[in-house]
Design a protein around this motif. Structure first.
Motif, PDB file in Angstrom:
ATOM      1  N   ILE A  76     -25.494  35.557  41.600  1.00 40.67           N
ATOM      2  CA  ILE A  76     -24.442  36.567  41.525  1.00 40.67           C
ATOM      3  C   ILE A  76     -24.377  37.033  40.070  1.00 40.67           C
ATOM      4  O   ILE A  76     -24.372  36.214  39.145  1.00 40.67           O
ATOM      5  N   HIS A  77     -24.338  38.359  39.864  1.00 37.37           N
ATOM      6  CA  HIS A  77     -24.297  38.906  38.511  1.00 37.37           C
ATOM      7  C   HIS A  77     -23.074  39.799  38.353  1.00 37.37           C
ATOM      8  O   HIS A  77     -22.812  40.659  39.202  1.00 37.37           O
ATOM      9  N   CYS A  78     -22.326  39.610  37.264  1.00 39.66           N
ATOM     10  CA  CYS A  78     -21.038  40.292  37.053  1.00 39.66           C
ATOM     11  C   CYS A  78     -20.977  40.913  35.670  1.00 39.66           C
ATOM     12  O   CYS A  78     -21.866  40.756  34.838  1.00 39.66           O
ATOM     13  N   GLY A  79     -19.869  41.607  35.423  1.00 45.09           N
ATOM     14  CA  GLY A  79     -19.562  42.152  34.106  1.00 45.09           C
ATOM     15  C   GLY A  79     -18.136  41.799  33.753  1.00 45.09           C
ATOM     16  O   GLY A  79     -17.715  40.665  33.869  1.00 45.09           O
ATOM     17  N   HIS A  80     -17.358  42.801  33.272  1.00 48.78           N
ATOM     18  CA  HIS A  80     -15.904  42.740  33.111  1.00 48.78           C
ATOM     19  C   HIS A  80     -15.438  41.965  31.883  1.00 48.78           C
ATOM     20  O   HIS A  80     -14.519  42.410  31.185  1.00 48.78           O
ATOM     21  N   LEU A  81     -16.001  40.821  31.583  1.00 42.63           N
ATOM     22  CA  LEU A  81     -15.457  39.957  30.544  1.00 42.63           C
ATOM     23  C   LEU A  81     -15.976  40.258  29.141  1.00 42.63           C
ATOM     24  O   LEU A  81     -15.512  39.645  28.174  1.00 42.63           O
ATOM     25  N   HIS A  82     -16.955  41.131  29.004  1.00 41.80           N
ATOM     26  CA  HIS A  82     -17.496  41.524  27.697  1.00 41.80           C
ATOM     27  C   HIS A  82     -18.057  40.331  26.923  1.00 41.80           C
ATOM     28  O   HIS A  82     -18.014  40.295  25.690  1.00 41.80           O
ATOM     29  N   ARG A  83     -18.598  39.391  27.621  1.00 45.70           N
ATOM     30  CA  ARG A  83     -19.226  38.233  26.983  1.00 45.70           C
ATOM     31  C   ARG A  83     -20.149  37.580  28.015  1.00 45.70           C
ATOM     32  O   ARG A  83     -20.051  37.844  29.207  1.00 45.70           O
ATOM     33  N   GLN A  84     -21.037  36.744  27.541  1.00 47.84           N
ATOM     34  CA  GLN A  84     -22.032  36.125  28.420  1.00 47.84           C
ATOM     35  C   GLN A  84     -21.571  34.744  28.860  1.00 47.84           C
ATOM     36  O   GLN A  84     -21.174  33.921  28.038  1.00 47.84           O
ATOM     37  N   ILE A  85     -21.617  34.528  30.160  1.00 49.60           N
ATOM     38  CA  ILE A  85     -21.207  33.248  30.744  1.00 49.60           C
ATOM     39  C   ILE A  85     -22.180  32.907  31.870  1.00 49.60           C
ATOM     40  O   ILE A  85     -22.617  33.786  32.613  1.00 49.60           O
ATOM     41  N   THR A  86     -22.500  31.636  31.979  1.00 48.59           N
ATOM     42  CA  THR A  86     -23.337  31.152  33.083  1.00 48.59           C
ATOM     43  C   THR A  86     -22.624  29.982  33.753  1.00 48.59           C
ATOM     44  O   THR A  86     -22.199  29.039  33.083  1.00 48.59           O
ATOM     45  N   THR A  87     -22.512  30.052  35.078  1.00 52.83           N
ATOM     46  CA  THR A  87     -21.832  28.990  35.813  1.00 52.83           C
ATOM     47  C   THR A  87     -22.318  29.029  37.263  1.00 52.83           C
ATOM     48  O   THR A  87     -23.380  29.584  37.550  1.00 52.83           O
ATOM     49  N   ARG A  88     -21.543  28.458  38.182  1.00 54.89           N
ATOM     50  CA  ARG A  88     -21.849  28.515  39.610  1.00 54.89           C
ATOM     51  C   ARG A  88     -20.586  28.872  40.382  1.00 54.89           C
ATOM     52  O   ARG A  88     -19.480  28.525  39.963  1.00 54.89           O
ATOM     53  N   PHE A  89     -20.805  29.528  41.514  1.00 55.22           N
ATOM     54  CA  PHE A  89     -19.701  29.862  42.407  1.00 55.22           C
ATOM     55  C   PHE A  89     -20.196  29.665  43.835  1.00 55.22           C
ATOM     56  O   PHE A  89     -21.243  30.199  44.207  1.00 55.22           O
ATOM     57  N   ALA A  90     -19.496  28.883  44.621  1.00 55.87           N
ATOM     58  CA  ALA A  90     -19.911  28.532  45.976  1.00 55.87           C
ATOM     59  C   ALA A  90     -21.327  27.953  45.976  1.00 55.87           C
ATOM     60  O   ALA A  90     -22.096  28.170  46.913  1.00 55.87           O
ATOM     61  N   GLY A  91     -21.649  27.235  44.911  1.00 55.50           N
ATOM     62  CA  GLY A  91     -22.963  26.619  44.791  1.00 55.50           C
ATOM     63  C   GLY A  91     -24.067  27.558  44.352  1.00 55.50           C
ATOM     64  O   GLY A  91     -25.231  27.166  44.285  1.00 55.50           O
ATOM     65  N   ILE A  92     -23.726  28.812  44.050  1.00 53.41           N
ATOM     66  CA  ILE A  92     -24.706  29.838  43.705  1.00 53.41           C
ATOM     67  C   ILE A  92     -24.653  30.103  42.204  1.00 53.41           C
ATOM     68  O   ILE A  92     -23.556  30.249  41.640  1.00 53.41           O
ATOM     69  N   PRO A  93     -25.798  30.187  41.517  1.00 54.40           N
ATOM     70  CA  PRO A  93     -25.782  30.537  40.092  1.00 54.40           C
ATOM     71  C   PRO A  93     -25.076  31.868  39.865  1.00 54.40           C
ATOM     72  O   PRO A  93     -25.329  32.841  40.592  1.00 54.40           O
ATOM     73  N   LEU A  94     -24.167  31.914  38.891  1.00 53.73           N
ATOM     74  CA  LEU A  94     -23.416  33.132  38.582  1.00 53.73           C
ATOM     75  C   LEU A  94     -23.527  33.419  37.095  1.00 53.73           C
ATOM     76  O   LEU A  94     -23.321  32.528  36.258  1.00 53.73           O
ATOM     77  N   GLY A  95     -23.857  34.660  36.766  1.00 52.61           N
ATOM     78  CA  GLY A  95     -23.959  35.067  35.374  1.00 52.61           C
ATOM     79  C   GLY A  95     -23.046  36.248  35.092  1.00 52.61           C
ATOM     80  O   GLY A  95     -22.934  37.166  35.892  1.00 52.61           O
ATOM     81  N   VAL A  96     -22.384  36.196  33.939  1.00 52.42           N
ATOM     82  CA  VAL A  96     -21.599  37.320  33.441  1.00 52.42           C
ATOM     83  C   VAL A  96     -22.354  37.916  32.270  1.00 52.42           C
ATOM     84  O   VAL A  96     -22.757  37.191  31.354  1.00 52.42           O
ATOM     85  N   THR A  97     -22.532  39.240  32.290  1.00 49.08           N
ATOM     86  CA  THR A  97     -23.282  39.925  31.224  1.00 49.08           C
ATOM     87  C   THR A  97     -22.308  40.580  30.266  1.00 49.08           C
ATOM     88  O   THR A  97     -21.352  41.225  30.722  1.00 49.08           O
TER      89      THR A  97
END
Length: 221
Positions: free
Chosen positions: A200-221
């Motif tokens: 899952i790839h997201c934005g919104h936060l204006h910073r880079q974050i890597t984590t998991r959600f529902a067991g799925i890798p999630l990245g914030v760009t």
């Protein structure tokens, strides 16, 4: 995606939170600076050794959702070397996006979410998490039904999901959702056990974050 000796990797570029139209009342010309930044990013992308197969604009393309800002952005993107997938963020408007990017069509439920078949059999799902007048994300029952149906169509096809709002708590008080917000629980219920979803790839936060959600890798760009 990985690659083998006879298959190249699919390359997807993501640009997020451009905020065209943001202009502080300090004479700084910030709006122009955001357009200059976008132009520089596009030039670097096109001058690189490998052109992307797709370019995802993951929301907050504009700062006020106005037609002029969307038109300026679309004009710069007219020379993009690949298909462009625009998405709405909380600063955008659906009407403005549709006016500037007429190739995007609303789903039957009126939301601007859609599915793209990418190279190498990869599937891209772009989610609409906009609730007008709200800074945070939204994922109502109609959107949950739409996503569940799209995932059921191709349970074995590698899939990426793009969405503007991260369904996570990042520790930024004024931007974070409240714990247990209904839209996040609803999204988690749809995605849980969906092994075809690679990330899952997201934005919104204006910073880079890597984590998991529902067991799925999630990245914030």
């Amino acid at each position: 995606m990985g690659q083998t000796a006879d298959r190249r990797a699919a390359l997807i570029a993501q640009i997020t939170d451009i905020h065209v139209g943001f202009a502080p009342d300090d004479g700084s010309g910030q709006d122009e600076l955001n357009l200059v930044r976008l132009h520089a990013v596009l030039q670097r992308m096109m001058d690189g050794p490998n052109l992307p197969d797709l370019l995802v604009l993951s929301g907050d393309i504009t700062d006020h959702g106005d037609a002029e800002s969307f038109a300026k952005t679309a004009a710069l993107l007219a020379g993009a070397p690949c298909p462009v997938l625009p998405m709405v963020g909380n600063h955008d408007s659906r009407e403005g996006l549709l006016g500037a990017f007429p190739h995007i069509r609303p789903a039957d439920d009126g939301f601007l979410h859609y599915v793209i078949d990418a190279p190498l059999g990869l599937r891209i799902i772009c989610l609409d998490t906009l609730e007008e007048g709200r800074h945070g994300g939204a994922f109502c029952e109609a959107r949950a039904a739409w996503l569940a149906a799209r995932l059921a169509e191709a349970p074995d096809q590698p899939t990426l999901i793009f969405m503007h709002h991260p369904p996570i708590i990042a520790g930024i008080d004024w931007m974070d959702p409240a714990p247990g917000e209904g839209w996040i629980a609803r999204l988690h219920a749809v995605l849980e056990g969906q092994k075809q979803v690679q990330a899952i790839h997201c934005g919104h936060l204006h910073r880079q974050i890597t984590t998991r959600f529902a067991g799925i890798p999630l990245g914030v760009t």
